[in-house]
Design a protein around this motif. Structure first.
Motif, PDB file in Angstrom:
ATOM      1  N   ARG A  95       0.829  -1.214   0.000  1.00  0.00           N
ATOM      2  CA  ARG A  95       0.000   0.000   0.000  1.00  0.00           C
ATOM      3  C   ARG A  95       0.862   1.262   0.000  1.00  0.00           C
ATOM      4  NH1 ARG A  95      -1.345   2.804   4.303  1.00  0.00           N
ATOM      5  NH2 ARG A  95      -0.997   1.056   5.728  1.00  0.00           N
ATOM      6  N   LEU A  96       1.886   1.297   0.833  1.00  0.00           N
ATOM      7  CA  LEU A  96       2.758   2.469   0.909  1.00  0.00           C
ATOM      8  C   LEU A  96       3.517   2.676  -0.394  1.00  0.00           C
ATOM      9  CD1 LEU A  96       4.177   1.988   4.525  1.00  0.00           C
ATOM     10  CD2 LEU A  96       2.538   3.723   3.783  1.00  0.00           C
ATOM     11  N   ARG A  98       2.493   1.791  -3.371  1.00  0.00           N
ATOM     12  CA  ARG A  98       1.530   2.296  -4.347  1.00  0.00           C
ATOM     13  C   ARG A  98       1.282   3.791  -4.144  1.00  0.00           C
ATOM     14  NH1 ARG A  98      -1.852  -1.345  -3.522  1.00  0.00           N
ATOM     15  NH2 ARG A  98      -3.172  -0.281  -2.006  1.00  0.00           N
ATOM     16  N   GLU A  99       1.170   4.211  -2.887  1.00  0.00           N
ATOM     17  CA  GLU A  99       0.944   5.621  -2.599  1.00  0.00           C
ATOM     18  C   GLU A  99       2.154   6.478  -2.956  1.00  0.00           C
ATOM     19  OE1 GLU A  99      -0.203   5.891   1.482  1.00  0.00           O
ATOM     20  OE2 GLU A  99      -2.100   4.816   1.189  1.00  0.00           O
ATOM     21  N   ALA A 100       3.340   5.890  -2.900  1.00  0.00           N
ATOM     22  CA  ALA A 100       4.562   6.608  -3.260  1.00  0.00           C
ATOM     23  C   ALA A 100       4.917   6.439  -4.742  1.00  0.00           C
ATOM     24  CB  ALA A 100       5.724   6.121  -2.403  1.00  0.00           C
ATOM     25  N   SER A 101       4.033   5.782  -5.496  1.00  0.00           N
ATOM     26  CA  SER A 101       4.233   5.544  -6.937  1.00  0.00           C
ATOM     27  C   SER A 101       5.503   4.745  -7.207  1.00  0.00           C
ATOM     28  CB  SER A 101       4.272   6.877  -7.698  1.00  0.00           C
ATOM     29  OG  SER A 101       3.082   7.596  -7.521  1.00  0.00           O
ATOM     30  N   LEU A 237       3.026  10.290   4.137  1.00  0.00           N
ATOM     31  CA  LEU A 237       2.363   9.034   3.763  1.00  0.00           C
ATOM     32  C   LEU A 237       1.409   8.533   4.841  1.00  0.00           C
ATOM     33  CD1 LEU A 237       5.300   7.045   2.085  1.00  0.00           C
ATOM     34  CD2 LEU A 237       3.229   7.859   0.956  1.00  0.00           C
TER      35      LEU A 237
END
Length: 297
Positions: A95-96, A98-101, A237
């Motif tokens: 998840r992290l 994905r959020e950080a691309s 984040l």
């Protein structure tokens, strides 16, 4: 003992590889040695030698960093989660990321009672995030999540490559200047005319040690700035409160165990230090990191 043998073995291998590369490049470019036929400095040859060993050593270390981490720290990569804790760990990193691309990094656990974690890898697509058993057992989920976000931020910021470039530039500078100083001392003090004598080699060794000490201060300063950025990335984040809570939990810990080489610069806990020792720390003191987060807007 295992770490010492790995260190010696890999460094010998690196020296052999770089020596071969240097000879190939010199043969291809027509540059011969670090001296001219008259005994003067061949600056082209010296710069080539310094760059090959300075940048080459730094980048080979970067390319080997993930393998070295697994071997020296005993990291067990999670391929198939075997417990709810590992399932949660994998899902949180995914998840992290994905959020950080970022692409999903490898995730691993290493056996240590100390609360620590690190990120390493040559590129964003081949990174590794590893946490200690002590961190998983000693922190709550919100705090572990903040630590993972901190390590993901290191990867997202490209810190591994950036510090490698800085290290390469500084290594090149140290190797080049030390040999120029050695040449001057050998000619002016020991009156050598052609081949270098013992004075040259002694001067080079002493100068390299002195310059390496100064250079390490510069590298560690950059490392500390990157640590502040990773803390800020974690706060973005998962929230500032979680990262502050994780750092406060670390304040209650004992001195963390040493991690080899580049890993120390990307661990979550850099230990305690003040005065002169602070100049050689890869991490800012925890109280400074907490204060920086509290001052964030």
């Amino acid at each position: 003992m295992k770490r010492i043998l790995l260190f010696l073995g890999t460094n010998i291998a690196v020296l052999v590889v770089l020596s071969v590369v240097l000879n190939v490049i010199m043969a291809a470019t027509g540059i011969h040695g670090i001296q001219t036929q008259s005994g003067a400095i061949n600056f082209q040859g010296l710069l080539l030698l310094a760059a090959v060993f300075g940048f080459g050593g730094a980048f080979i270390s970067l390319l080997m960093s993930k393998w070295m981490a697994k071997m020296s720290m005993g990291v067990q990569v999670i391929d198939q989660p075997r417990s709810q804790s590992e399932v949660w760990l994998m899902e949180t990193v995914q998840r992290l990321s994905r959020e950080a691309s970022l692409p999903m990094p490898e995730v691993g656990i290493f056996d240590s009672p100390q609360m620590n974690a690190f990120a390493t890898g040559a590129t964003k697509k081949s990174s590794l995030v590893a946490v200690s058993t002590g961190l998983l057992h000693g922190m709550g989920k919100d705090e572990v999540e903040a630590v993972l976000a901190h390590e993901i931020s290191h990867v997202a910021n490209g810190d591994m490559v950036t510090l490698t470039l800085i290290q390469g530039v500084i290594n090149t500078f140290v190797i080049f200047i030390a040999r120029v100083v050695g040449h001057i001392v050998d000619r002016a003090v020991f009156k050598s005319e052609r081949d270098y004598g013992p004075g040259y080699f002694i001067t080079v060794i002493v100068t390299e040690i002195f310059l390496a000490i100064l250079a390490s201060m510069i590298v560690m300063w950059f490392s500390r700035q990157r640590e502040f950025r990773a803390d800020a990335g974690s706060a973005k984040l998962v929230g500032r409160g979680k990262m502050i809570a994780a750092l406060r939990r670390l304040q209650a810990e004992y001195e963390p165990e040493d991690m080899p080489g580049q890993l120390a610069a990307f661990g979550i806990n850099g230990g305690k230090g003040s005065g002169l020792r602070k100049l050689f720390m890869s991490h800012p003191p925890l109280e400074e990191r907490i204060a920086a987060l509290e001052a964030m807007r």
